[in-house]
Design an enzyme around this catalytic site. Structure first.
Site, short mmCIF file in Angstrom:
data_model
loop_
_atom_site.label_atom_id
_atom_site.label_comp_id
_atom_site.label_asym_id
_atom_site.label_seq_id
_atom_site.Cartn_x
_atom_site.Cartn_y
_atom_site.Cartn_z
N HIS A 144 -11.33 -17.44 -15.51
CA HIS A 144 -12.01 -18.44 -16.34
C HIS A 144 -13.24 -19.04 -15.65
O HIS A 144 -14.05 -19.70 -16.29
CB HIS A 144 -11.03 -19.56 -16.75
CG HIS A 144 -10.63 -20.49 -15.65
ND1 HIS A 144 -9.43 -20.36 -14.97
CD2 HIS A 144 -11.25 -21.56 -15.09
CE1 HIS A 144 -9.34 -21.34 -14.08
NE2 HIS A 144 -10.43 -22.07 -14.13
N ASP A 174 -5.42 -14.40 -15.26
CA ASP A 174 -6.53 -15.28 -14.87
C ASP A 174 -7.04 -14.97 -13.46
O ASP A 174 -7.33 -15.87 -12.68
CB ASP A 174 -6.13 -16.75 -14.97
CG ASP A 174 -7.34 -17.68 -15.03
OD1 ASP A 174 -8.46 -17.18 -15.28
OD2 ASP A 174 -7.18 -18.89 -14.80
N SER A 248 -10.44 -24.21 -8.84
CA SER A 248 -10.00 -22.96 -9.44
C SER A 248 -10.54 -21.75 -8.69
O SER A 248 -11.75 -21.62 -8.48
CB SER A 248 -10.46 -22.88 -10.90
OG SER A 248 -9.82 -23.86 -11.68
#
Length: 500
Positions: A144, A174, A248
């Site tokens: 993402h 992901d 992230s």
């Protein structure tokens, strides 16, 4: 007499000598026992000290994380991705309309906040983190962070910046792999074994939360094997090491400086609740992305659910282990092998199947074209089937699922209620048919059916699968009434009456 007395005296001396020797032997023996005891006790104490030191290294508060941060941070990078988004979406278009056209006196207001022409497209930027896995410049991050990006910039700790290219992405987990070209070998991080992680063990996260580069936070492993509803292969490490937007893709490290997870998700409004992808899961994905640029997963061709509640007792399955087959996709491996609806898959190639999630992971790891032995329970008896695993095609699955899970007459889109969906929506049960959506203006919408409803019964008949739901709807003739017994979140059980 003298001779006789001398003999007696020699006898006394010998007895005294024997007693003396015996006494010395006892003393020597006692000393030996003492030294052996001390030696053994010392060995035990040393072993206990080593165990304590090892436990202290994992569980006690370390004096400092400085050395770990110093050695690991050069291989942690800041990622800035940029992509063009057309239109800005339904809400964006609504607020960017000008009531009086080009001559609108509020043009200056709209241009200030929405730009000259927001419908042409605007740049959307995302910040994230990543870590270098080898000297050639391969970097692991989250999908993402870089998905659909027009350009990606990577910044190292020493302020060097590089343009990065996407090697491959896997939205299901992901995970993404990108690459930069440097003129010299780059620092990199070693990967550890996430299976060896224990709850309560210290871990360190490094990343760029809110763009604040090279931020180091520490905490413990709060839990393992978390399912948060983000995808079919959820198996997250939960940690209370501070993770925020921008973290992230960054590494979660053990106290040896090895990567044991990829920081990925947070719970909105939660404090001390972050999630990381286990590195053992990621290793398989990274290897495929590096080699082929994509991930290929095995496909059996079944819809499944875990055995919960009364299903365990009903089927008599020990410990409730196994995955119940709720649908068979025609022409796919399970169908060709002879597996049927209501079979319970308990093992694949000798690997025990704990639940539906475990079965999905096991099959996904099987190579396309490989044969597997599948043990199922059918009517309480074990049967073995040999299936040739196919390639998972998500586009085909989406179309098939949509066709199978939709009632054109009622306008209600349904799918099987799974453990993952139940946990995501905080349902206690996992039996029933889940309403994915309702078409605007359809019979279902007019009757009051909502997204998130669980259809339990139709006209007093239980519906546990999508197939049973479709059959029940098709049996009802036009003009007849349908009574749906529904479980609605935060409301409870309700009955909705529909005229077909």
């Amino acid at each position: 007499v003298v001779a006789f007395s001398s003999v007696i005296q020699r006898g006394d001396f010998m007895r005294y000598k024997i007693k003396l020797n015996a006494r010395w032997l006892n003393i020597v023996l006692l000393y030996r026992i003492f030294f052996v005891t001390v030696f053994l006790l010392g060995g035990c104490l040393f072993s206990a000290y080593e165990s304590f030191a090892e436990a202290k290294n994992s569980f006690m508060i370390p004096e400092s994380f400085s050395s770990l941060a110093k050695s690991a941070s050069p291989a942690v990078v800041n990622i800035r991705a940029e992509k063009t988004v057309s239109g800005g979406g339904r809400v964006y278009r609504h607020f960017s309309k000008r009531p009086f056209g080009k001559d609108d006196p509020f043009n200056d207001f709209f241009e200030r906040f929405f730009g000259e022409d927001p419908l042409k497209g605007h740049k959307q930027r995302s910040l994230g983190s990543g870590f270098i896995i080898d000297t050639d410049g391969y970097i692991v991050t989250n999908n993402h962070v870089v998905e659909d990006a027009d350009n990606i910039k990577v910044k190292l700790k020493n302020e060097e910046e590089f343009e990065a290219t996407v090697v491959g992405r896997d939205p299901k987990t992901d995970i993404a792999l990108i690459k930069i070209k440097a003129k010299k070998d780059l620092p990199n991080l070693a990967t550890g074994d996430s299976d060896e992680l224990m709850v309560g063990q210290w871990v360190v996260a490094i990343g760029s939360p809110f763009g604040l580069e090279q931020t180091v936070t520490a905490g413990i492993v709060s839990a393992k094997g978390r399912v948060i509803g983000s995808g079919p292969y959820d198996d997250f490490i939960q940690t209370d090491a501070s993770i925020n937007p921008g973290n992230s893709g960054g590494p979660l490290l053990n106290m040896d400086g090895e990567v044991v997870g990829i920081n990925t998700a947070i719970i909105a409004g939660g404090t001390g609740i972050g999630f990381a992808i286990p590195i053992n899961l990621a290793k398989k994905i990274i290897g495929q992305l590096k080699k082929d640029g994509e991930v290929t997963r095995g496909w059996l061709g079944v819809a499944i659910q875990s055995l919960n509640g009364e299903l365990k007792e009903y089927y008599g399955v020990e410990n409730g282990a196994g995955a119940l087959v709720t649908e068979i996709f025609p022409g796919d491996p399970a169908d060709k092998a002879g597996i049927k609806v209501k079979d319970i898959i308990i093992s694949v190639n000798g690997k025990a199947v704990k639940d539906s999630r475990a079965l999905s992971s096991i099959i996904a790891d099987v190579g396309v074209g490989e044969n597997v032995n599948i043990v199922v329970l059918r009517n309480g008896k074990k049967n073995v089937f040999k299936a040739n695993i196919a390639k998972r095609d998500d586009k085909k699955l989406a179309v098939t699922s949509s066709k199978k899970g939709r009632s054109s007459e009622l306008g209600v889109q349904v799918s099987q209620l799974t453990v993952e969906k139940a946990r995501r929506y905080n349902f206690l049960e996992t039996q029933g048919v889940f309403v994915d959506g309702v078409e605007p203006g359809s019979i279902g919408e007019q009757a009051g059916i909502l997204h998130g409803d669980i259809i339990k019964e139709i006209n007093h008949l239980k519906v546990l699968t999508v197939s049973e739901y479709m059959e029940a709807i098709q049996k009802i003739k036009k003009g007849e009434s349908i009574q749906m017994f529904i479980k609605r979140i935060n409301v409870g059980f309700i009955v909705i009456k529909i005229t077909k």
